[in-house]
Enzyme design. Structure first.
Site, PDB file in Angstrom:
ATOM      1  CG  ASP A  60      18.998  -1.155  20.970  1.00 40.79           C
ATOM      2  OD1 ASP A  60      18.564  -2.054  21.720  1.00 40.79           O
ATOM      3  OD2 ASP A  60      18.264  -0.511  20.206  1.00 40.79           O
ATOM      4  CG  ASN A 123      12.503   8.031  15.026  1.00 37.50           C
ATOM      5  OD1 ASN A 123      12.576   6.802  14.975  1.00 37.50           O
ATOM      6  ND2 ASN A 123      13.285   8.754  15.793  1.00 37.50           N
ATOM      7  CD  GLU A 130      16.547   8.023  17.602  1.00 34.48           C
ATOM      8  OE1 GLU A 130      15.708   7.682  16.731  1.00 34.48           O
ATOM      9  OE2 GLU A 130      16.265   8.139  18.804  1.00 34.48           O
TER      10      GLU A 130
HETATM   11  C1  GLP Z   1      13.276   1.252  20.811  1.00 33.33           C
HETATM   12  C2  GLP Z   1      14.535   0.384  20.569  1.00 33.33           C
HETATM   13  C3  GLP Z   1      14.454  -0.352  19.274  1.00 33.33           C
HETATM   14  C4  GLP Z   1      13.050  -0.929  19.170  1.00 33.33           C
HETATM   15  C5  GLP Z   1      12.111   0.188  18.861  1.00 33.33           C
HETATM   16  C6  GLP Z   1      10.642  -0.201  18.833  1.00 33.33           C
HETATM   17  O1  GLP Z   1      13.625   2.573  21.102  1.00 33.33           O
HETATM   18  N1  GLP Z   1      15.773   1.085  20.625  1.00 33.33           N
HETATM   19  O2  GLP Z   1      15.445  -1.350  19.199  1.00 33.33           O
HETATM   20  O3  GLP Z   1      13.008  -1.878  18.156  1.00 33.33           O
HETATM   21  O4  GLP Z   1      12.346   1.302  19.724  1.00 33.33           O
HETATM   22  O5  GLP Z   1      10.180  -0.587  20.093  1.00 33.33           O
HETATM   23  P1  GLP Z   1       8.791  -1.318  20.304  1.00 33.33           P
HETATM   24  O6  GLP Z   1       8.894  -2.670  19.710  1.00 33.33           O
HETATM   25  O7  GLP Z   1       8.609  -1.375  21.803  1.00 33.33           O
HETATM   26  O8  GLP Z   1       7.754  -0.473  19.625  1.00 33.33           O
END
Ligand code: GLP
Length: 221
Positions: A60, A123, A130
């Site tokens: 993403d 979430n 989402e």
């Molecule tokens: C972000 C990304 C995800 C990621 C998630 C967790 O918003 N879009 O791809 O896996 O949230 O992030 P983190 O590993 O920094 O907690």
């Protein structure tokens, strides 16, 4: 569903990925950024030849970032992994033209994704899918929830405040040969429990993985 619960998981997960790449050097991978997989990527970065025949798709990307933003998903994955291992093919996601989602879908359709490596949002989001995102969804521009916008400030340190992004859809993540989800820290305890033990529902995107035949959750203690 397999669950690894161990503080040394970044090492074990990296070793498992290297073993898969030895068996199948031309693997097609879809990789998340976020902070959680970074220790695994640093480990993999020490094996510069392991990805020589592999293809990597970025999961993403945040929208509306300046081209030189160092915390974009693309810049992050390049810095921690791609630059070191130079896969045969690396596909980032551009957010500045309307045809990009279809082009990413075409990349995916050129061959099945063998392994998807994901983090999880508080979430339950996967990538930027989402709560409420369609289970069959493909690559799309999406709006982010307030908790995701706030959470992303850890990466951007106030420079920018992205409210949307482009993400590979749940349909392709759920169709991958194998799915890994990496989660660490107190803040993820509740959502990991809801995703693995609660009902499978689009209200918690990660819970849909209960329907996937080959999912591994890599968790810290
Ligand atoms: C972000 C990304 C995800 C990621 C998630 C967790 O918003 N879009 O791809 O896996 O949230 O992030 P983190 O590993 O920094 O907690």
């Amino acid at each position: 569903m397999k669950v690894h619960r161990d503080g040394s998981w970044p090492i074990e997960a990296a070793e498992s990925l290297l073993a898969r790449l030895r068996e199948r050097p031309q693997m097609r991978l879809c990789l998340a950024t976020g902070s959680t997989p970074l220790p695994m990527y640093s480990r993999l970065a020490q094996h510069p030849d392991a990805f020589a025949a592999a293809s990597v798709l970025l999961l993403d990307e945040f929208g509306g970032l300046p081209a030189d933003e160092p915390a974009s998903c693309d810049a992050t994955l390049r810095r921690v992994l791609i630059h070191h291992v130079r896969p045969a093919d690396y596909r980032a996601i551009a957010t500045d033209h309307l045809g990009e989602p279809a082009a990413v879908d075409a990349w995916i359709d050129a061959g099945r994704l063998d392994l998807v490596v994901l983090g999880i949002g508080v979430n339950g989001h996967l990538g930027m899918n989402e709560p409420g995102a369609p289970a069959e969804g493909r690559t799309a521009r999406v709006d982010l929830e307030p908790t995701t916008i706030e959470g992303a400030q850890r990466y951007f340190e106030g420079r920018v405040r992205p409210t949307w992004g482009v993400t590979v859809g749940l349909g392709d993540l759920l169709a991958a040969g194998e799915v890994w989800v990496l989660a660490a820290g107190e803040s993820k305890v509740d959502i990991v429990r809801r995703s693995t033990e609660g009902p499978a529902t689009t209200a918690v995107p990660a819970s849909l993985l209960q329907h996937h035949p080959d999912v591994t959750w890599w968790l810290d203690r």
